[in-house]
Design an enzyme around this catalytic site. Structure first.
Site, PDB file in Angstrom:
ATOM      1  N   LYS A  25       5.166   0.271  -4.776  1.00  0.00           N
ATOM      2  CA  LYS A  25       4.969   1.711  -4.627  1.00  0.00           C
ATOM      3  C   LYS A  25       5.227   2.146  -3.193  1.00  0.00           C
ATOM      4  CE  LYS A  25       0.642   3.137  -4.865  1.00  0.00           C
ATOM      5  NZ  LYS A  25       0.186   3.808  -3.615  1.00  0.00           N
ATOM      6  N   SER A  26       4.767   1.356  -2.241  1.00  0.00           N
ATOM      7  CA  SER A  26       4.940   1.703  -0.828  1.00  0.00           C
ATOM      8  C   SER A  26       6.420   1.778  -0.453  1.00  0.00           C
ATOM      9  CB  SER A  26       4.243   0.664   0.059  1.00  0.00           C
ATOM     10  OG  SER A  26       2.861   0.658  -0.162  1.00  0.00           O
ATOM     11  N   ARG A  30       8.889   5.427   0.187  1.00  0.00           N
ATOM     12  CA  ARG A  30       9.694   5.544   1.405  1.00  0.00           C
ATOM     13  C   ARG A  30      11.174   5.678   1.051  1.00  0.00           C
ATOM     14  NH1 ARG A  30       5.100   3.089   2.669  1.00  0.00           N
ATOM     15  NH2 ARG A  30       4.309   3.098   4.813  1.00  0.00           N
ATOM     16  N   SER A 155      -4.534   6.496  10.095  1.00  0.00           N
ATOM     17  CA  SER A 155      -3.714   6.143   8.934  1.00  0.00           C
ATOM     18  C   SER A 155      -2.282   5.916   9.381  1.00  0.00           C
ATOM     19  CB  SER A 155      -3.751   7.250   7.870  1.00  0.00           C
ATOM     20  OG  SER A 155      -2.815   6.975   6.838  1.00  0.00           O
ATOM     21  N   SER A 156      -1.745   4.751   9.067  1.00  0.00           N
ATOM     22  CA  SER A 156      -0.352   4.462   9.418  1.00  0.00           C
ATOM     23  C   SER A 156       0.608   5.378   8.665  1.00  0.00           C
ATOM     24  CB  SER A 156      -0.025   3.004   9.110  1.00  0.00           C
ATOM     25  OG  SER A 156      -0.084   2.756   7.716  1.00  0.00           O
ATOM     26  N   GLN A 157       0.152   5.973   7.559  1.00  0.00           N
ATOM     27  CA  GLN A 157       1.034   6.858   6.786  1.00  0.00           C
ATOM     28  C   GLN A 157       1.402   8.113   7.576  1.00  0.00           C
ATOM     29  OE1 GLN A 157      -0.475   7.666   2.852  1.00  0.00           O
ATOM     30  NE2 GLN A 157      -0.377   5.519   2.247  1.00  0.00           N
ATOM     31  N   SER A 183      -2.780  -1.078  10.374  1.00  0.00           N
ATOM     32  CA  SER A 183      -1.765  -1.307   9.333  1.00  0.00           C
ATOM     33  C   SER A 183      -0.348  -1.321   9.900  1.00  0.00           C
ATOM     34  CB  SER A 183      -1.882  -0.251   8.224  1.00  0.00           C
ATOM     35  OG  SER A 183      -3.170  -0.235   7.672  1.00  0.00           O
ATOM     36  N   ASP A 299      -5.556  -2.730   1.773  1.00  0.00           N
ATOM     37  CA  ASP A 299      -5.561  -2.618   0.308  1.00  0.00           C
ATOM     38  C   ASP A 299      -5.962  -3.917  -0.391  1.00  0.00           C
ATOM     39  OD1 ASP A 299      -4.943   0.042   0.277  1.00  0.00           O
ATOM     40  OD2 ASP A 299      -2.794  -0.237  -0.038  1.00  0.00           O
ATOM     41  N   ARG A 330     -14.093   3.500  -0.478  1.00  0.00           N
ATOM     42  CA  ARG A 330     -14.013   2.194  -1.130  1.00  0.00           C
ATOM     43  C   ARG A 330     -15.114   1.240  -0.677  1.00  0.00           C
ATOM     44  NH1 ARG A 330      -7.355   1.477  -1.311  1.00  0.00           N
ATOM     45  NH2 ARG A 330      -7.117   2.598  -3.291  1.00  0.00           N
TER      46      ARG A 330
END
Length: 417
Positions: A25-26, A30, A155-157, A183, A299, A330
């Site tokens: 998914k990652s 991208r 967040s690395s996103q 991350s 994750d 989480r």
């Protein structure tokens, strides 16, 4: 498959076979942004079947059809990656966009990314609460400056989101990462995938520079999902006897979750990369290692904590602060679920100690999923040690691994309503 509750058992407690995992998914999300920015120059093979990837595809198609006038609403539901990546991407499109998601998505912070984009010249407003979706994005961004600083430990996103659009900006981008980078493998993944599509970068200390440049004709192959592989490692570790072949996984991966190979060696699972893929097998009790750092692979934490609790192994984990702003908190969810069979988590600053001295094996246990796919998949393997496991809201797995329950059935799990 019931959307409310399912019952899992495994009569033999032995695992043996081949499991074909969907694409990452990652990587897929991208690749879809890169493909959209390339105007047809970049092709993508082996896209994930995950709901998050389908959501991203639909969102990009909707953005393409947006009228120059009016407001186009793009609802990404629970897809966090889509929210972060589209927050940057939509600034480059003509039109006016309302980017929104589920109630939980509207509680997940986005302010650091929005501030960085507005600093560069974007026009992004908050529809409701400052710092959180929904967002109203005025497309056709005119870049004012070519550099921006952003925190690296949230967040690395956010960083990947900016890097994905950098080469399409008139001035390019120099991104300065403030503080420690969480991350890092996900940022490296973004840069490597851009490089596969012809986009060059320079990364010196805490600064990444991408100059304005065009995408080249290329094909991106999406590797199978290492996050999904982690659940099979847990199943092999929990089994009485286990070996699984996961085709397509390679020893050199862009995905940070390949760290599961080293982590699970400590839990008695051996890994062997061969021409047909990755072979994993239960071989021993592993090591006595106590401390595990998930800073590079957050994750994986749920899988490892659930496993350790179930086998009565005390461990301590760090690098998991970002888990509090995921699909659910989480860390709180993990604590609540493992306490159902006597384990617990004790927080000591940024280290979390999993304590298992009071673990019992009840004849049955019901796990909640908190609208979080990884909670369902981390706790389902415990049907290999508990007689009966019930999982509430099992359809959450569609977010990243739609075939999860079917794959469990193929390996001897019995699933009923």
């Amino acid at each position: 498959m019931s959307s409310e509750k399912i019952k899992l058992t495994h009569p033999t407690r032995k695992i043996n076979g081949t499991v074909q995992l969907t694409g990452s998914k990652s990587e897929s999300n991208r690749a879809l942004i890169i493909q959209a920015l390339s105007h047809g120059a970049v092709h993508v093979n082996n896209l994930s079947e995950a709901a998050d990837t389908v959501i991203m595809q639909n969102a990009l198609a909707l953005a393409d059809k947006a009228a120059p006038e009016g407001l186009t609403t793009i609802d990404i539901g629970p897809a966090g990656t889509a929210m972060r990546f589209l927050t940057s991407y939509l600034n480059l499109k003509k039109g006016r966009f309302r980017l929104t998601g589920t109630e939980r998505m509207q509680q997940r912070p986005i302010g650091i990314l929005v501030d960085a984009l507005n600093d560069l010249g974007a026009d992004i407003q908050y529809e409701k609460k400052t710092g959180y979706p929904p967002l109203v994005i005025e497309g056709g961004m005119r870049q004012r400056k070519g550099h921006v600083a952003i925190q690296g430990d949230i967040s690395s996103q956010y960083i990947s989101s900016l890097l994905l659009i950098a080469s399409s900006l008139e001035k390019g981008l120099r991104l300065d990462i403030a503080g420690e980078l969480t991350s890092r493998p996900y940022v490296t993944m973004t840069l490597n995938m851009l490089q596969e599509a012809g986009i060059q970068h320079e990364w010196t200390e805490n600064s990444i520079v991408i100059k304005p440049q065009s995408f080249q004709e290329s094909t991106i192959y999406v590797e199978p999902d290492w996050s999904a592989a982690s659940y099979w490692y847990a199943m092999v570790a929990l089994s009485e006897q286990g070996s699984v072949l996961l085709p397509g996984l390679k020893a050199h991966s862009l995905q940070g979750d390949i760290a599961i190979v080293d982590i699970m060696a400590h839990f008695g699972v051996a890994s062997s990369f061969q021409e047909d893929g990755l072979h994993i097998a239960k071989v021993s009790k592993g090591s006595d290692q106590v401390y595990f750092d998930f800073k590079e692979c957050p994750d994986l934490a749920q899988t490892v904590v659930a496993l350790a609790a179930a086998i009565r192994r005390d461990i301590s984990i760090t690098g998991v602060e970002t888990l509090k702003i995921k699909e659910t908190d989480r860390l709180a969810a993990l604590k609540a679920e493992i306490e159902k069979f006597g384990a617990t988590i004790i927080a000591e600053e940024e280290t979390y100690h999993v304590k298992t001295s009071d673990v019992v094996y009840p004849p049955q246990v019901t796990f909640d999923t908190y609208e979080d796919h990884r909670m369902a998949m981390a706790f389902a393997p415990l049907a290999l040690v508990f007689d009966e496991v019930y999982v509430n809201e099992p359809l959450v797995v569609e977010k990243s691994y739609p075939a999860f329950w079917d794959h469990l059935i193929s390996q001897g799990f019995q699933i009923s309503k």
